[in-house]
Design an enzyme around this catalytic site. Structure first.
Site, mmCIF file in Angstrom:
data_model
loop_
_atom_site.group_PDB
_atom_site.id
_atom_site.type_symbol
_atom_site.label_atom_id
_atom_site.label_comp_id
_atom_site.label_asym_id
_atom_site.label_seq_id
_atom_site.Cartn_x
_atom_site.Cartn_y
_atom_site.Cartn_z
ATOM 1 C CE1 TYR A 37 0.852 -8.412 23.207
ATOM 2 C CE2 TYR A 37 0.495 -7.389 25.358
ATOM 3 C CZ TYR A 37 0.964 -7.316 24.050
ATOM 4 O OH TYR A 37 1.544 -6.164 23.608
ATOM 5 C CE LYS A 92 -15.111 -14.049 -4.995
ATOM 6 N NZ LYS A 92 -15.866 -13.953 -6.242
ATOM 7 C CG ASP A 135 -15.241 -7.075 -7.427
ATOM 8 O OD1 ASP A 135 -15.355 -7.930 -8.321
ATOM 9 O OD2 ASP A 135 -16.009 -7.013 -6.459
ATOM 10 C CG ASP A 160 -13.183 -10.315 -10.620
ATOM 11 O OD1 ASP A 160 -14.275 -10.733 -10.235
ATOM 12 O OD2 ASP A 160 -12.559 -9.421 -10.034
ATOM 13 C CB ALA A 193 -12.262 -9.142 -25.583
ATOM 14 C CB ALA A 195 -10.296 -9.522 -16.477
ATOM 15 C CG ASN A 287 -25.120 -13.210 -13.236
ATOM 16 O OD1 ASN A 287 -26.291 -13.480 -13.432
ATOM 17 N ND2 ASN A 287 -24.311 -13.994 -12.559
ATOM 18 C CG ASN A 320 -16.450 -17.188 -10.315
ATOM 19 O OD1 ASN A 320 -16.953 -17.762 -11.268
ATOM 20 N ND2 ASN A 320 -15.712 -16.103 -10.451
#
Length: 756
Positions: A37, A92, A135, A160, A193, A195, A287, A320
């Site tokens: 610092y 995540k 999300d 997603d 249909a 995302a 899921n 994913n």
């Protein structure tokens, strides 16, 4: 307790949540703080003000991703709001850190306004090397990602959309390979249909599926041009509108080659699968309940049905986590300005290629020792396969460079080694040895040549170019097992029972052991029936450069033939077992851990010398400490005098050119403050990295405690002091252990030849 109660307990355990911040530089002294610092921090601030790219040099920006959500479309939970989504977004971030060593700050935005989200996120660009959007509901997520990509010059990625697309795309590449179909001929039907479905459909087009062959089915039925012309679907769906009659999902699946489910559970029945084309592909990825169960899809018809779901309890989980950590790793490491289609395609192709390779034992063990071999039940790698990092990230980085969105170029070979080091210091150290081995591969005899692990290891040695393996054993058995393992590998096999050199080997063994009670007939029987004896003679006579054995034997029985036939080196009277233990920022070699029960001072000195020489094969400058419960004479008895005398003997040896001291306690040997403070007279200027234990019992106990409680990764045991390179594996060692020891043996052989 049920899963919910366990999860709540997991998250509330002190400290609450799943992430924390830790410092990466020392902060223990006033000097450290003045550098971290005020006033020292002014220097990097001025440098960055002069050249903004220096932020990658002087701050964590280059390894920091912002994880952003508003909680409007959390998988399985729906619109739960920003605050309630924080455990998911933290999770995540945990995956990015766990699988790709990427640091994450999550921030949850309490707004549904796309304009506000775009403005807030774009203002954070100075802080981050990349942005991970998560999300956020459709269709707003499309617009948000697109606008952020336009405004920001760092990678922006909405998992997603793209994660499922990339991983299922890898599965599709392998599925069509297995059923012998072509991408350009596929008819693909999507249930859903949103995302993820639209992004996956777009990605399949990037892989080579014609857009006109893709049919979307939403809650109202098939997305047709009539519906698009009437304004009944948004622009993203309209891009896949087909000029065909209206209908439902059953109509769309009739005759399709591929079904992709990204909708809700139990939409599909066996009759719908039976209506599909020959050898269909069924990706039911809703899921936690898929559109049709894995086994129900497979059992619906008699031909090959290749099925995948999003669940971990069935084969072919489309997860994913196989994708986003490694895409970000590759993008960050070349300072990409975006994550483009070329990078995503490269990731999918790398995943598909990895599934066709032999699977490490550790991965199979993590999944209950289930067989993992390329085919209908193994289309894509498992999430816990460590190789994904250094297969996918380099492919992504290379695609970024070739497509012109990278600010840095990388030497891919060096980059792979850097990535391997992120998985552990042991990989970094072994890469040094394996690279040396590649410069001049030697013949390595593998005594247990009929063992499946040995065969797989031999295949990897050839593939990596580190050795020329020779499998010892019954030729027919070996060739049958190579075929059963599905290896593209034509091994060199020596069958002792039919070997041309059998008589010469029997003569050699007889000459070596005839005054130890062995007859000529017994010698011939041993080399014909016992591959440990055959391999030992093979090495002793120069027909192989090194020997590996012990995978299926107890260590002493496996060591006995090499000791009897190969023996110790001219400058050695004793062999010893050494383990290399790797920690996050430290490597130590410990001996003796496997051979000498109660060595004397001369033995300890010799073990110390050979262990120091071994360390140098790993490019480690040795600093040896002889351990005891005494520090430099604080206790004087026969036990403490032994390591003290061993240290003296090495210091007096003119051929030993590395620092040696002892006797000393273990903490004295490895803690710098103790060495520099209490014992500043010690010959070790830095903590020891070669630890010589006073006896086998202490050495074996010590290395196992360091491994299990200290979190060390262990490589070994490596046998030192032999006249030729010989290594004895531990029973139950994995394929990678065999490959690693083969590399060590090859480098040893190179050094004996003066070639390394």
């Amino acid at each position: 307790m049920g899963l919910d109660e366990d999860a709540l307990d997991y998250h509330r355990r002190d400290p609450p949540g799943k992430v924390a911040i830790e410092t990466t530089k020392p902060t223990s002294t006033q000097r450290d703080l003045s550098l971290a610092y005020s006033p020292g921090v002014a220097a990097p601030c001025r440098a960055i003000a002069d050249d903004p790219t220096d932020a990658y040099t002087y701050t964590s920006k280059g390894n920091l991703v912002g994880m952003v959500s508003n909680g409007s479309a959390v998988l399985g939970l729906g619109d739960i709001g920003a605050q309630a989504s924080k455990p998911v977004i933290e999770g995540k971030g945990v995956l990015l850190k766990r699988f790709a060593d990427i640091d994450v700050f999550d921030f949850e935005l309490d707004t549904d306004d796309p304009d506000a989200i775009v403005e807030a996120v774009s203002l954070t660009e100075p802080s981050f090397g990349g942005i991970h959007v998560e999300d956020i509901k459709a269709p707003e997520c499309f617009d948000i990602e697109e606008r952020l990509r336009e405004r920001m010059s760092i990678p922006v990625y909405h998992d997603d959309q793209h994660g499922t697309a990339i991983v299922s795309g890898a599965a599709l590449l392998n599925a069509v390979d297995i059923v012998d179909k072509e991408l350009e001929n596929l008819e693909v039907t999507f249930a859903g249909a949103g995302a993820s479905a639209i992004a996956t459909a777009d990605f399949y087009v990037s892989l080579g599926v014609p857009r006109e062959n893709v049919t979307l089915v939403d809650s109202e039925g098939i997305v047709t041009t009539a519906r698009a012309d009437a304004g009944e679907v948004n622009d993203y769906k309209a891009a896949f509108a087909q000029d065909r009659p209206a209908g439902d999902l059953a109509d769309a699946m009739d005759g399709a080659d591929v079904f992709v489910g990204l909708a809700v559970g139990d939409l599909v029945d066996g009759d719908m699968v039976r209506s599909m084309a020959q050898n269909p592909v069924v990706f039911a990825m809703a899921n936690p309940t898929p559109e049709i169960g894995y086994h129900e899809a497979r059992d619906a018809r008699d031909d090959t049905v290749i099925a995948a779901t999003g669940r971990s309890d069935f084969p072919n989980q489309v997860n994913n986590v196989l994708c986003f950590p490694f895409i970000f790793r590759g993008a960050l490491d070349v300072r990409a300005t975006e994550i483009n289609e070329e990078m995503k395609v490269a990731a999918a192709r790398a995943l598909a290629d990895l599934a066709r390779q032999d699977v490490p034992d550790a991965v199979a063990k993590a999944y209950g020792d289930e067989p993992l071999r390329y085919g209908p039940e193994y289309l894509i790698p498992k999430a816990l396969d460590p190789r994904v990092l250094f297969q996918v990230a380099p492919a992504v980085a290379e695609a970024a460079v070739e497509s012109g969105v990278a600010r840095l170029d990388r030497d891919l070979d060096a980059y792979v080694e850097e990535l391997e080091a992120r998985l552990g210091k042991d990989r970094e150290m072994m890469r040094i040895v394996l690279n040396k081995a590649k410069t001049d591969p030697k013949r390595v005899a593998l005594a247990e040549g009929t063992n499946a692990k040995t065969i797989r290891a031999a295949s990897q040695m050839v593939e990596e170019g580190i050795a020329r393996p020779v499998l010892l054993g019954d030729r027919e058995v070996i060739e049958r097992r190579v075929a059963d393992l599905g290896l593209d590998f034509d091994p060199e096999v020596v069958d002792p029972a039919a070997a041309d050199r059998l008589d010469a080997y029997a003569d050699h063994l007889y000459e070596a052991r005839r005054r130890k009670g062995i007859t000529r007939v017994e010698a011939e029987d041993l080399v014909r029936t016992d591959t440990d004896y055959f391999g030992s003679v093979m090495v002793a006579m120069g027909d192989a450069d090194a020997l590996l054995t012990g995978l299926t034997h107890h260590y002493p029985s496996a060591l006995r033939p090499p000791l009897q036939i190969v023996g110790t080196a001219e400058d050695a009277e004793y062999a010893a077992g050494v383990y290399m233990l790797t920690f996050k920022n430290r490597v130590i070699f410990v001996a003796d851990t496997t051979v000498n029960q109660d060595p004397g001072a001369a033995e300890l000195a010799e073990i110390g010398r050979h262990t120091g020489e071994l360390a140098r094969r790993f490019n480690v400058d040795p600093r040896a400490a002889f351990l005891s419960y005494s520090n430099f004479g604080s206790v004087d008895n026969a036990g403490t005098r032994k390591p003290r005398r061993a240290a003296e003997m090495l210091r007096e040896d003119p051929e030993v050119d590395f620092p040696v001291d002892g006797e000393m306690q273990a903490d004295t040997a490895v803690v710098e403050d103790i060495l520099e403070g209490t014992y500043d007279f010690a010959d070790l200027a830095e903590p020891a990295n070669v630890l010589i234990f006073p006896n086998l019992e202490a050495g074996n106990i010590g290395y196992k405690l360091l491994q299990r409680l200290g979190g060390a990764d262990a490589i070994g045991p490596m046998l030192v002091g032999m006249d030729k390179p010989v290594h004895v594996l531990q029973r139950g060692d994995e394929v990678k252990d065999i490959v690693n020891l083969a590399g060590v043996a090859v480098v040893d052989a190179q050094e004996r030849d003066g070639g390394a």
